[in-house]
Design a protein around this motif. Structure first.
Motif, short mmCIF file in Angstrom:
data_model
loop_
_atom_site.label_atom_id
_atom_site.label_comp_id
_atom_site.label_asym_id
_atom_site.label_seq_id
_atom_site.Cartn_x
_atom_site.Cartn_y
_atom_site.Cartn_z
N MET A 54 -2.07 -36.44 5.97
CA MET A 54 -1.55 -35.89 4.71
C MET A 54 -0.33 -35.00 4.98
O MET A 54 0.68 -35.08 4.27
CB MET A 54 -2.63 -35.07 4.01
N ASN A 55 -0.45 -34.17 5.99
CA ASN A 55 0.65 -33.26 6.31
C ASN A 55 1.89 -34.03 6.77
O ASN A 55 3.02 -33.67 6.43
CB ASN A 55 0.20 -32.30 7.41
N LEU A 91 2.58 -27.98 -1.88
CA LEU A 91 1.59 -28.96 -1.46
C LEU A 91 1.22 -28.77 0.01
O LEU A 91 0.03 -28.81 0.38
CB LEU A 91 2.12 -30.37 -1.69
N LYS A 92 2.21 -28.55 0.86
CA LYS A 92 1.94 -28.35 2.28
C LYS A 92 1.12 -27.08 2.52
O LYS A 92 0.27 -27.04 3.41
CB LYS A 92 3.26 -28.27 3.05
N SER A 93 1.38 -26.06 1.73
CA SER A 93 0.60 -24.83 1.85
C SER A 93 -0.87 -25.07 1.53
O SER A 93 -1.77 -24.58 2.23
CB SER A 93 1.18 -23.76 0.91
N ILE A 94 -1.13 -25.86 0.49
CA ILE A 94 -2.51 -26.16 0.10
C ILE A 94 -3.17 -27.06 1.15
O ILE A 94 -4.34 -26.87 1.50
CB ILE A 94 -2.54 -26.82 -1.29
N GLU A 118 -2.59 -27.11 4.29
CA GLU A 118 -2.92 -26.26 5.44
C GLU A 118 -4.17 -25.43 5.16
O GLU A 118 -5.01 -25.24 6.05
CB GLU A 118 -1.74 -25.34 5.75
N LYS A 119 -4.33 -24.95 3.93
CA LYS A 119 -5.53 -24.20 3.58
C LYS A 119 -6.78 -25.08 3.68
O LYS A 119 -7.83 -24.66 4.16
CB LYS A 119 -5.41 -23.64 2.16
N ARG A 128 -7.06 -27.72 5.58
CA ARG A 128 -7.29 -28.04 6.98
C ARG A 128 -8.00 -26.89 7.69
O ARG A 128 -8.85 -27.11 8.56
CB ARG A 128 -5.97 -28.34 7.68
N GLU A 129 -7.67 -25.65 7.36
CA GLU A 129 -8.35 -24.50 7.95
C GLU A 129 -9.84 -24.53 7.63
O GLU A 129 -10.68 -24.21 8.48
CB GLU A 129 -7.72 -23.21 7.44
N GLN A 130 -10.18 -24.91 6.40
CA GLN A 130 -11.59 -24.97 6.02
C GLN A 130 -12.28 -26.17 6.66
O GLN A 130 -13.47 -26.09 7.01
CB GLN A 130 -11.70 -25.08 4.48
N VAL A 131 -11.55 -27.27 6.82
CA VAL A 131 -12.14 -28.47 7.43
C VAL A 131 -12.56 -28.19 8.87
O VAL A 131 -13.51 -28.80 9.38
CB VAL A 131 -11.12 -29.63 7.36
#
Length: 303
Positions: free
Chosen positions: A265-266, A288-291, A293-294, A296-299
């Motif tokens: 996605m990134n 969109l990229k900021s979201i 990344e957020k 991905r941090e939770q994943v």
């Protein structure tokens, strides 16, 4: 519903006059790693413990503590080294006679023998474990404590996984909305870009005093416009979003697949941002990229 890789669980079982306590604690890890800490006497059961854990835990760094208390006489063996005792007492009597210390009482002699660690030895558990029946009893109780710990551990991971899923879903919904705005803006941008290119080229040709070849002009503009078209990237990103949404509903371990999908996605979002020169799309891509990344941090916390 995905599970968190972070969790804690405790289990206890008392059976056959033996008590076992088991604790599990895990943190995030790329793979599955088990660190089993148990009394030395229980080392023969480590492989069984590991095999049992792998049936329930597929990812994460897990620490396992096992404590063991026994209240049964069958687990304790007392051994007397009679040859050592005979030699020891013979020497004591010789010393007693040599120095005229008087008659050696039975209680004194017994005390001397009992205090010598080489004469009377205590073997706790190890001799008992040579019996298959006792091994089965121990594993039965240990397994029950371990199962209880795993159940409590998974319940905590599932609760945390649900909280993670809610947060990820909220971010995912925002990402889908932003992608829809990019998709709607994309055809307009291509058309506007083509018109601007056509006007600039026609103006340049006119300044040179030449008549433009309309067919060639249309072809060249189409080629240039195609290089700035983001329709394919948007379609792939849209497919990734739908696939990710489906993963959130699965019960199996999906952490690795989610992490890989977030990388894709990134990558697509980066390509969209680099190909498009439209200010509105650029702003949407940054958000969109900021979201992404957020998410991905939770994943990273999901098994």
């Amino acid at each position: 519903m995905p599970r968190s890789m972070t969790g804690f669980g405790r289990g206890e079982c008392t059976k056959y006059d033996r008590r076992f306590k088991v604790e599990l604690k895990s943190v995030n890890h790329r793979f599955s790693e088990f660190a089993i800490k148990l009394p030395r006497v229980l080392n023969p059961f480590e492989d069984k413990i590991r095999r049992m854990l792998t049936q329930h835990i597929t990812r994460g760094k897990v620490d396992i503590w096992v404590s063991f208390d026994s209240y049964t006489q069958s687990d304790i063996t007392v051994t007397v080294n009679e040859h050592f005792a005979d030699a020891y007492m013979r020497t004591i009597k010789e010393l007693n006679e040599k120095y005229g210390l008087g008659e050696l009482s039975a209680s004194t002699a017994l005390g001397l023998l009992a205090r010598n660690p080489d004469i009377v030895t205590f073997d706790k558990f190890e001799a008992a474990l040579s019996s298959t029946d006792i091994q089965n009893e121990i594993w039965e109780a240990l397994q029950a404590a371990l199962e209880e710990a795993v159940i409590n551990y998974n319940q905590m991971r599932e609760a945390e996984g649900q909280a993670l899923a809610v947060d990820i879903t909220n971010h995912h919904t925002k990402a889908v909305t932003l992608l829809a705005q990019i998709k709607n803006r994309s055809p307009v941008v291509v058309e506007e870009h083509a018109v601007k290119l056509k006007d600039r080229i026609r103006d340049l040709v006119n300044r040179m005093g030449q008549k433009p070849d309309e067919g060639r002009l249309v072809t060249e503009i189409a080629v240039i416009a195609d290089k700035t078209c983001i329709a394919e990237e948007v379609a792939r990103l849209d497919s990734h979003m739908a696939q990710f949404s489906q993963m959130l509903k699965e019960d199996e371990a999906v952490g690795r697949k989610m992490d890989f999908l977030m990388q894709e996605m990134n990558r697509e979002a980066n390509t969209i941002g680099s190909k498009s020169s439209d200010i509105q799309i650029t702003r949407l891509v940054v958000e969109l990229k900021s979201i992404i990344e957020k998410i991905r941090e939770q994943v990273q916390n999901i098994e």
